[in-house]
Design an enzyme around this catalytic site. Structure first.
Site, mmCIF file in Angstrom:
data_model
loop_
_atom_site.group_PDB
_atom_site.id
_atom_site.type_symbol
_atom_site.label_atom_id
_atom_site.label_comp_id
_atom_site.label_asym_id
_atom_site.label_seq_id
_atom_site.Cartn_x
_atom_site.Cartn_y
_atom_site.Cartn_z
ATOM 1 N N CYS A 88 -44.049 6.916 -94.319
ATOM 2 C CA CYS A 88 -43.244 7.614 -93.324
ATOM 3 C C CYS A 88 -42.974 9.037 -93.799
ATOM 4 C CB CYS A 88 -41.928 6.863 -93.120
ATOM 5 S SG CYS A 88 -40.838 7.584 -91.893
ATOM 6 N N HIS A 130 -43.933 1.636 -85.306
ATOM 7 C CA HIS A 130 -43.183 2.398 -86.310
ATOM 8 C C HIS A 130 -42.301 3.456 -85.641
ATOM 9 C CE1 HIS A 130 -43.030 4.416 -90.415
ATOM 10 N NE2 HIS A 130 -42.604 5.376 -89.619
ATOM 11 N N GLU A 131 -42.887 4.242 -84.742
ATOM 12 C CA GLU A 131 -42.136 5.341 -84.114
ATOM 13 C C GLU A 131 -41.061 4.821 -83.162
ATOM 14 O OE1 GLU A 131 -42.363 8.137 -85.542
ATOM 15 O OE2 GLU A 131 -44.182 7.593 -86.608
ATOM 16 N N HIS A 134 -38.029 3.904 -84.999
ATOM 17 C CA HIS A 134 -37.194 5.070 -85.318
ATOM 18 C C HIS A 134 -36.204 5.344 -84.196
ATOM 19 C CE1 HIS A 134 -38.497 6.811 -89.086
ATOM 20 N NE2 HIS A 134 -39.762 6.830 -88.722
#
Length: 166
Positions: A88, A130-131, A134
Site C-alpha cells: 500500500c 483494496h481501494e 480504504h
C-alpha cells in the site's frame, strides 16, 4: 496536482468516507489529483482518504494500464479466491499475504455521475477490493496473514519459489 500520501498512523485513513453527491469541477480536480499522484508514486490504486479527502472516490490502474475512476463504488459480485502479496502506498515498503476474490464486479459512477460497471480478475480485482476497503476506513494489513514483510523478505521468498520451480 501531486498530493501528499498519508501514512498508516494518520487518523483520516481509519474513517468511513462520505458518498459523493455533487459531480462538479471539484470532483474532476480530485480525480485528476488522484491519478497524477498515483502515477507519480508508481502504484496500482489510490483512494481519496489516502490524500486526506473523506469522499468515496478512488482510481485503479487496469491491466492495460488505463486508469479507472470509481465514484461511490461498491462490489456487487465476487467469485473465486487468490492469495498473494499486497502492499500500500500508505504503508511504504511493507507487504502482507492477503486473500482476495479472484474475480470482482464493481458498480460505481463516473465523474459525470453516470453509472459504470467493471468486472475484472487477478491483480485488478485485488486492487478494487483494496481501494474500496480504504473508503470504509480499513487497511490491508487488517486482513494480512501473519506479520508484515519487508521488500527484502518478499524478494527472498520469491527467489526461493523460483529456485524450487527450476
Amino acid at each position: 496536482m501531486i498530493r501528499k500520501i498519508l501514512q498508516k498512523d494518520d487518523p483520516v485513513l481509519h474513517k468511513v468516507c462520505h458518498p459523493v453527491t455533487k459531480f462538479d469541477g471539484k470532483l474532476a480536480d480530485l480525480l485528476e489529483d488522484l491519478t497524477a499522484t498515483l502515477a507519480q508514486a508508481n502504484g496500482l490504486g489510490l483512494a481519496a482518504p489516502q490524500i486526506g479527502i473523506l469522499r468515496r472516490v478512488c482510481v485503479v490502474m487496469d491491466q492495460d494500464e488505463t486508469y479507472l475512476e470509481l465514484v461511490n463504488p461498491q462490489i456487487v459480485e465476487q467469485e473465486g479466491e487468490q492469495e498473494g502479496f499486497e502492499g500500500c502506498l500508505s504503508l511504504s515498503g511493507m507487504y502482507g499475504i492477503v486473500k482476495r476474490p479472484m474475480k470482482v464486479t464493481v458498480q460505481a459512477q463516473n465523474r459525470q455521475g453516470e453509472p459504470v460497471e467493471y468486472t475484472r480478475e487477478g491483480i485488478t480485482a485485488r486492487c478494487f477490493c483494496h481501494e474500496i476497503e480504504h473508503l470504509d476506513g480499513h487497511m490491508y494489513y487488517e486482513k494480512a496473514e501473519g506479520r508484515l514483510l519487508t521488500e527484502e523478505e518478499v524478494d527472498e521468498i520469491m527467489q526461493k519459489a523460483e529456485e524450487e520451480k527450476a
